[in-house]
Design a protein around this motif. Sequence first.
Motif, PDB file in Angstrom:
ATOM      1  N   ALA A 276      25.497  35.250  72.003  1.00 39.74           N
ATOM      2  CA  ALA A 276      26.308  34.344  72.421  1.00 39.74           C
ATOM      3  C   ALA A 276      26.131  33.997  74.017  1.00 39.74           C
ATOM      4  N   CYS A 277      25.748  35.209  74.900  1.00 40.25           N
ATOM      5  CA  CYS A 277      25.261  34.899  76.236  1.00 40.25           C
ATOM      6  C   CYS A 277      23.901  34.088  76.323  1.00 40.25           C
ATOM      7  N   LYS A 278      23.059  34.496  75.322  1.00 40.37           N
ATOM      8  CA  LYS A 278      21.577  33.679  75.203  1.00 40.37           C
ATOM      9  C   LYS A 278      22.106  32.255  75.196  1.00 40.37           C
ATOM     10  N   SER A 279      22.806  31.612  74.300  1.00 39.05           N
ATOM     11  CA  SER A 279      23.214  30.429  73.982  1.00 39.05           C
ATOM     12  C   SER A 279      23.854  29.803  74.974  1.00 39.05           C
ATOM     13  N   LEU A 280      24.870  30.559  75.648  1.00 33.78           N
ATOM     14  CA  LEU A 280      25.583  29.860  76.831  1.00 33.78           C
ATOM     15  C   LEU A 280      24.716  29.732  78.033  1.00 33.78           C
ATOM     16  N   TYR A 281      23.776  30.735  78.164  1.00 30.83           N
ATOM     17  CA  TYR A 281      22.837  30.486  79.209  1.00 30.83           C
ATOM     18  C   TYR A 281      21.991  29.312  79.145  1.00 30.83           C
ATOM     19  N   GLU A 282      21.311  29.099  77.933  1.00 26.03           N
ATOM     20  CA  GLU A 282      20.506  28.225  77.844  1.00 26.03           C
ATOM     21  C   GLU A 282      21.095  26.594  77.818  1.00 26.03           C
ATOM     22  N   ARG A 283      22.516  26.908  77.252  1.00 28.29           N
ATOM     23  CA  ARG A 283      23.118  25.341  77.409  1.00 28.29           C
ATOM     24  C   ARG A 283      23.226  24.929  78.739  1.00 28.29           C
ATOM     25  N   LEU A 284      23.900  25.947  79.754  1.00 29.84           N
ATOM     26  CA  LEU A 284      24.355  25.664  81.131  1.00 29.84           C
ATOM     27  C   LEU A 284      22.778  25.287  81.588  1.00 29.84           C
ATOM     28  N   LEU A 295      24.289  32.755  85.080  1.00 32.76           N
ATOM     29  CA  LEU A 295      24.339  34.178  85.102  1.00 32.76           C
ATOM     30  C   LEU A 295      25.562  34.713  85.511  1.00 32.76           C
ATOM     31  N   VAL A 296      26.285  33.919  86.173  1.00 30.83           N
ATOM     32  CA  VAL A 296      27.679  34.200  86.392  1.00 30.83           C
ATOM     33  C   VAL A 296      28.434  33.895  85.330  1.00 30.83           C
ATOM     34  N   ALA A 297      28.447  32.771  84.452  1.00 30.99           N
ATOM     35  CA  ALA A 297      29.080  32.538  83.324  1.00 30.99           C
ATOM     36  C   ALA A 297      28.806  33.571  82.350  1.00 30.99           C
ATOM     37  N   VAL A 298      27.528  34.213  82.154  1.00 32.07           N
ATOM     38  CA  VAL A 298      27.296  35.251  81.320  1.00 32.07           C
ATOM     39  C   VAL A 298      28.079  36.192  81.755  1.00 32.07           C
ATOM     40  N   MET A 299      28.148  36.645  83.006  1.00 39.43           N
ATOM     41  CA  MET A 299      28.862  37.854  83.466  1.00 39.43           C
ATOM     42  C   MET A 299      30.425  37.820  82.670  1.00 39.43           C
ATOM     43  N   ASN A 300      30.678  36.490  83.033  1.00 37.37           N
ATOM     44  CA  ASN A 300      32.135  36.216  82.534  1.00 37.37           C
ATOM     45  C   ASN A 300      32.357  36.562  80.830  1.00 37.37           C
ATOM     46  N   LYS A 301      31.342  36.074  80.225  1.00 34.40           N
ATOM     47  CA  LYS A 301      31.185  35.888  78.747  1.00 34.40           C
ATOM     48  C   LYS A 301      31.203  37.488  78.553  1.00 34.40           C
ATOM     49  N   LEU A 302      30.512  38.314  79.209  1.00 35.34           N
ATOM     50  CA  LEU A 302      30.397  39.735  78.823  1.00 35.34           C
ATOM     51  C   LEU A 302      31.781  40.360  78.968  1.00 35.34           C
ATOM     52  N   LEU A 303      32.746  39.767  80.009  1.00 36.36           N
ATOM     53  CA  LEU A 303      33.748  40.464  80.009  1.00 36.36           C
ATOM     54  C   LEU A 303      34.749  40.112  78.903  1.00 36.36           C
ATOM     55  N   LYS A 304      34.737  38.807  78.598  1.00 34.45           N
ATOM     56  CA  LYS A 304      35.539  38.418  77.489  1.00 34.45           C
ATOM     57  C   LYS A 304      35.195  39.168  76.222  1.00 34.45           C
ATOM     58  N   GLN A 305      34.046  39.373  76.076  1.00 38.76           N
ATOM     59  CA  GLN A 305      33.532  40.173  74.892  1.00 38.76           C
ATOM     60  C   GLN A 305      34.021  41.533  74.824  1.00 38.76           C
ATOM     61  N   VAL A 306      33.935  42.058  76.099  1.00 34.65           N
ATOM     62  CA  VAL A 306      34.284  43.515  76.315  1.00 34.65           C
ATOM     63  C   VAL A 306      35.885  43.421  76.131  1.00 34.65           C
ATOM     64  N   PHE A 307      36.669  42.534  76.852  1.00 33.96           N
ATOM     65  CA  PHE A 307      38.175  42.928  76.513  1.00 33.96           C
ATOM     66  C   PHE A 307      38.621  42.686  74.958  1.00 33.96           C
TER      67      PHE A 307
END
Length: 325
Positions: A276-284, A295-307
């Motif tokens: 999911a993070c790889k797809s988001l990074y490539e799209r952005l 990368l900041v968007a990926v950091m946000n994505k990671l926190l969403k997955q963690v929660f």
Amino acid sequence: METKELCCGIDVSHTTLDVCYQNNQGQLFHLKVGNNNSGYQKIMEHTGPDYHFVMEATGVYYIRLAFYLHSKGCALSVVNAMAIKRYIQMHLERNKTDKKDAQWICRYAIEQRPPYWQMPDNAYFESRQLYNTIREYTEQIKRINNQLHSLRLLPVPSKDTIKSLEKVVACMQKEIKQLEQKLQQLLELWQPDQLKSVSSVKGIGKRAAAMLIVFTQGFKHTESHRQLISFAGLAPTQYSSGSSIQGKPRIYKRGGKNLRDVLYMCSMNAMKTNPACKSLYERLRTNGKTGKQALVAVMNKLLKQVFAVVKNNSVYQPNYCSVKP
């Protein structure tokens, strides 16, 4: 008739406490005591345990007093120092003394009625000390390695100095490994389910998982992923007004800098291993965003997955899709 709860504001410093408390007629009284058990007992002699005590979160200086008041069954609030500072500025106060700060904290308590402080688990205090020590040793190793790099470039390097510094680095590395093992064991006893869930997210390593659990107190007060993102200082913010002020949107860095630094390294790994993070990074990146923005968007994505995995008490599933009714 319901009895109105009286308030007491306390300005905390290393050695002293400035106390401002009200009586039933609304009059304010000042008291200065030591930041020790005898000082705490003197406060109780003047106020009693039925007050609402309010203080700022001032490093470690408030913790002993907070433990004492909690043991007496007192209502206690620990407020972010920035909230008190902005409250004082809002009233255009020009002077600053410990006595005045205590008065303003008491007025803040009377008007705002901040929520009560909840005592963290003992494991939280212990695990936080372990993590902070690991981080401090890691920073010291970086500094010494930089020093070693400089010494080795000198035309006449001191072999004894280099040997001594290398021993220090080896010793701290050994200590870090031992502390990491103890921290891991403590987390497995304190929050075994959360540790399993957070560690399952691709890109989140052991140190990041420990940091997320420790500094959120086991996600005790985290009710949404937005709170978690804001806690890490990654929430987007905009600063603009009319035609003269047009600031660029950026992240609101007034949050956990250390957590943000760790997550940045996690995002470098996640954009390769987390689908999911790889797809988001490539799209952005395709849409013209810079590498850092992606990368900041990926950091946000990671926190969403963690929660999400913590909330559902589950492990990370790369191919998970929510079912919409």
